[in-house]
Design a protein around this motif. Structure first.
Motif, PDB file in Angstrom:
ATOM      1  N   LEU A 104       0.823  -1.205   0.000  1.00 33.02           N
ATOM      2  CA  LEU A 104       0.000   0.000   0.000  1.00 33.02           C
ATOM      3  C   LEU A 104       0.858   1.256   0.000  1.00 33.02           C
ATOM      4  O   LEU A 104       0.590   2.211  -0.732  1.00 33.02           O
ATOM      5  N   TYR A 105       1.905   1.251   0.825  1.00 35.21           N
ATOM      6  CA  TYR A 105       2.772   2.427   0.888  1.00 35.21           C
ATOM      7  C   TYR A 105       3.479   2.650  -0.442  1.00 35.21           C
ATOM      8  O   TYR A 105       3.623   3.794  -0.892  1.00 35.21           O
ATOM      9  N   ALA A 106       3.913   1.571  -1.079  1.00 32.60           N
ATOM     10  CA  ALA A 106       4.602   1.697  -2.363  1.00 32.60           C
ATOM     11  C   ALA A 106       3.694   2.330  -3.417  1.00 32.60           C
ATOM     12  O   ALA A 106       4.166   3.076  -4.285  1.00 32.60           O
ATOM     13  N   GLU A 107       2.399   2.061  -3.324  1.00 33.07           N
ATOM     14  CA  GLU A 107       1.476   2.545  -4.349  1.00 33.07           C
ATOM     15  C   GLU A 107       0.952   3.954  -4.096  1.00 33.07           C
ATOM     16  O   GLU A 107       0.788   4.742  -5.032  1.00 33.07           O
ATOM     17  N   VAL A 108       0.666   4.291  -2.846  1.00 33.36           N
ATOM     18  CA  VAL A 108       0.044   5.604  -2.589  1.00 33.36           C
ATOM     19  C   VAL A 108       0.825   6.485  -1.626  1.00 33.36           C
ATOM     20  O   VAL A 108       0.445   7.636  -1.398  1.00 33.36           O
ATOM     21  N   LYS A 109       1.908   5.957  -1.043  1.00 33.62           N
ATOM     22  CA  LYS A 109       2.672   6.712  -0.050  1.00 33.62           C
ATOM     23  C   LYS A 109       1.715   7.257   1.033  1.00 33.62           C
ATOM     24  O   LYS A 109       0.979   6.493   1.628  1.00 33.62           O
ATOM     25  N   THR A 110       1.716   8.576   1.255  1.00 32.48           N
ATOM     26  CA  THR A 110       0.817   9.140   2.264  1.00 32.48           C
ATOM     27  C   THR A 110      -0.212  10.081   1.609  1.00 32.48           C
ATOM     28  O   THR A 110      -0.735  10.984   2.255  1.00 32.48           O
ATOM     29  N   LYS A 111      -0.497   9.835   0.338  1.00 33.06           N
ATOM     30  CA  LYS A 111      -1.474  10.651  -0.370  1.00 33.06           C
ATOM     31  C   LYS A 111      -2.889  10.144  -0.100  1.00 33.06           C
ATOM     32  O   LYS A 111      -3.095   9.027   0.347  1.00 33.06           O
ATOM     33  N   ARG A 112      -3.858  10.965  -0.428  1.00 36.68           N
ATOM     34  CA  ARG A 112      -5.255  10.598  -0.234  1.00 36.68           C
ATOM     35  C   ARG A 112      -5.661   9.494  -1.212  1.00 36.68           C
ATOM     36  O   ARG A 112      -5.301   9.525  -2.393  1.00 36.68           O
ATOM     37  N   PHE A 113      -6.423   8.540  -0.701  1.00 37.23           N
ATOM     38  CA  PHE A 113      -6.884   7.414  -1.532  1.00 37.23           C
ATOM     39  C   PHE A 113      -8.060   6.754  -0.827  1.00 37.23           C
ATOM     40  O   PHE A 113      -8.385   7.051   0.327  1.00 37.23           O
ATOM     41  N   SER A 114      -8.691   5.817  -1.521  1.00 35.11           N
ATOM     42  CA  SER A 114      -9.678   4.941  -0.888  1.00 35.11           C
ATOM     43  C   SER A 114      -9.769   3.648  -1.674  1.00 35.11           C
ATOM     44  O   SER A 114      -9.410   3.585  -2.848  1.00 35.11           O
ATOM     45  N   THR A 115     -10.249   2.624  -1.007  1.00 31.28           N
ATOM     46  CA  THR A 115     -10.471   1.328  -1.640  1.00 31.28           C
ATOM     47  C   THR A 115     -11.444   0.554  -0.770  1.00 31.28           C
ATOM     48  O   THR A 115     -11.743   0.957   0.366  1.00 31.28           O
ATOM     49  N   LEU A 116     -11.961  -0.551  -1.298  1.00 26.22           N
ATOM     50  CA  LEU A 116     -12.839  -1.420  -0.528  1.00 26.22           C
ATOM     51  C   LEU A 116     -12.158  -2.751  -0.288  1.00 26.22           C
ATOM     52  O   LEU A 116     -11.483  -3.286  -1.169  1.00 26.22           O
ATOM     53  N   ILE A 117     -12.336  -3.253   0.908  1.00 22.60           N
ATOM     54  CA  ILE A 117     -11.760  -4.531   1.317  1.00 22.60           C
ATOM     55  C   ILE A 117     -12.900  -5.496   1.610  1.00 22.60           C
ATOM     56  O   ILE A 117     -13.870  -5.140   2.281  1.00 22.60           O
ATOM     57  N   VAL A 157     -12.002 -12.879  11.530  1.00 21.59           N
ATOM     58  CA  VAL A 157     -11.645 -12.725  10.119  1.00 21.59           C
ATOM     59  C   VAL A 157     -10.561 -13.748   9.779  1.00 21.59           C
ATOM     60  O   VAL A 157      -9.533 -13.821  10.461  1.00 21.59           O
ATOM     61  N   VAL A 158     -10.778 -14.528   8.733  1.00 22.03           N
ATOM     62  CA  VAL A 158      -9.810 -15.554   8.345  1.00 22.03           C
ATOM     63  C   VAL A 158      -9.113 -15.225   7.028  1.00 22.03           C
ATOM     64  O   VAL A 158      -8.092 -15.836   6.690  1.00 22.03           O
ATOM     65  N   ALA A 159      -9.653 -14.274   6.270  1.00 23.03           N
ATOM     66  CA  ALA A 159      -9.022 -13.883   5.010  1.00 23.03           C
ATOM     67  C   ALA A 159      -9.540 -12.510   4.607  1.00 23.03           C
ATOM     68  O   ALA A 159     -10.652 -12.113   4.978  1.00 23.03           O
ATOM     69  N   SER A 160      -8.727 -11.786   3.856  1.00 20.12           N
ATOM     70  CA  SER A 160      -9.148 -10.471   3.366  1.00 20.12           C
ATOM     71  C   SER A 160      -8.446 -10.186   2.051  1.00 20.12           C
ATOM     72  O   SER A 160      -7.331 -10.660   1.806  1.00 20.12           O
ATOM     73  N   GLU A 161      -9.101  -9.413   1.202  1.00 14.60           N
ATOM     74  CA  GLU A 161      -8.498  -9.018  -0.068  1.00 14.60           C
ATOM     75  C   GLU A 161      -9.135  -7.722  -0.551  1.00 14.60           C
ATOM     76  O   GLU A 161     -10.215  -7.330  -0.093  1.00 14.60           O
ATOM     77  N   ARG A 162      -8.442  -7.087  -1.486  1.00 10.27           N
ATOM     78  CA  ARG A 162      -8.956  -5.826  -2.006  1.00 10.27           C
ATOM     79  C   ARG A 162     -10.052  -6.104  -3.021  1.00 10.27           C
ATOM     80  O   ARG A 162      -9.904  -6.964  -3.892  1.00 10.27           O
ATOM     81  N   LEU A 163     -11.137  -5.368  -2.913  1.00  7.81           N
ATOM     82  CA  LEU A 163     -12.287  -5.553  -3.797  1.00  7.81           C
ATOM     83  C   LEU A 163     -12.265  -4.590  -4.978  1.00  7.81           C
ATOM     84  O   LEU A 163     -12.790  -4.894  -6.041  1.00  7.81           O
ATOM     85  N   THR A 164     -11.671  -3.422  -4.786  1.00  4.10           N
ATOM     86  CA  THR A 164     -11.613  -2.405  -5.839  1.00  4.10           C
ATOM     87  C   THR A 164     -10.166  -1.931  -6.004  1.00  4.10           C
ATOM     88  O   THR A 164      -9.326  -2.140  -5.130  1.00  4.10           O
ATOM     89  N   PRO A 165      -9.874  -1.260  -7.107  1.00  7.99           N
ATOM     90  CA  PRO A 165      -8.540  -0.652  -7.265  1.00  7.99           C
ATOM     91  C   PRO A 165      -8.342   0.439  -6.220  1.00  7.99           C
ATOM     92  O   PRO A 165      -9.285   0.879  -5.560  1.00  7.99           O
TER      93      PRO A 165
END
Length: 279
Positions: A241-254, A265-273
């Motif tokens: 996550l840090y490599a992709e957005v550093k400390t800039k504003r963003f959002s995503t769904l998990i 919770v036994v597993a998690s993944e990103r649902l959106t870009p």
């Protein structure tokens, strides 16, 4: 700056007060040193990633290859900046519990699980943390550095207002319950927990402070399990996550999978870009 601070400190007559102030300055400057070390390490890692050898870097910086190698292994990991640069403040959403003789705000199990996951993650990155409960009606001070807010929009109107700055994702509620809408694609994301399933969905992002002088990290599930799922994902994917957005504003769904018996919770993944808010 440090010279002026030392002169002021030396002029304090009371030895107890002098000791107290000295301790505060040591803590403050140590935090600065840690962050400078992190920035240096990140810069060196970037130079290595571009193909420069440690010897070449050392020659350009006036230090030995061995010293460069040492610096690449010392100091805080670069990705810790995703969480903060100093002691973190976790603001946890609280609600009133019905049926109690003396009603008081309580925090859901999922929110507590998320907090404990992230506090432990922070600890491994040499970041201390404190927490506070956002009491009804949801008033919270968002204009603070190193703030992590774990609170659904229904528990805090202030958080709900800031969420409106997201260019695409938005929480909504209808007769089927809370859900998250992607205003660009028209997709509606609902939790299967509402229909007997075992998956939940959470929002993860970095939102603007109302004073315009920074941001805060934010996570909230449609249900409490989703909140824990967002922390589960962050725990496993922080460097990415840090490599992709550093400390800039963003959002995503998990999206996360919840064990129906243990409610863990036994597993998690990103649902959106990753949706970048800064263009």
């Amino acid at each position: 700056m440090i010279v002026g601070e030392l002169e002021t400190l030396g002029a304090v007559d009371d030895p107890l007060e002098r000791a107290r102030r000295a301790g505060g300055l040591i803590d403050a400057h140590q935090a600065t040193i840690n962050e400078l070390s992190r920035i240096r390490r990140e810069a060196l890692e970037y130079l290595v990633s571009t193909g420069m050898t440690q010897k070449q870097i050392g020659e350009r910086l006036g230090m030995s290859r061995a010293r460069v190698g040492q610096l690449l292994k010392s100091g805080p990991q670069p990705e810790r900046a995703f969480l903060g640069t100093g002691r973190l403040i976790f603001a946890l959403g609280g609600k009133l519990e019905a049926g109690k003789a003396s009603p008081g705000p309580v925090v859901s199990d999922g929110t507590l699980a998320a907090y404990h996951r992230l506090a432990e993650l922070a600890r491994t990155l040499d970041l201390g943390s404190d927490f506070e409960v956002i009491e009804p009606p949801g008033i919270v001070t968002l204009n603070r550095a190193n703030l992590v807010v774990i609170c659904g929009p229904r528990l805090s109107p202030l958080v709900a207002q800031v969420l409106e700055s997201d260019p695409r994702l938005a929480f909504h509620r209808d007769d089927q319950g809370w859900h998250i809408v992607d205003r660009e694609t028209g997709d509606v994301h609902r939790s299967s927990l509402d229909s007997g399933g075992r998956t939940d969905i959470a929002y993860l992002g970095r939102l603007p402070r109302p004073d315009g002088r920074g941001t805060f990290l934010y996570l909230a599930g449609i249900h409490a399990a989703g909140t824990s799922g967002a922390a589960h994902y962050l725990e496993a994917h922080l460097p990415e996550l840090y490599a992709e957005v550093k400390t800039k504003r963003f959002s995503t769904l998990i999206t996360c999978d919840v064990d129906p018996e243990t409610k863990q919770v036994v597993a998690s993944e990103r649902l959106t870009p990753l949706i970048r808010h800064d263009g």
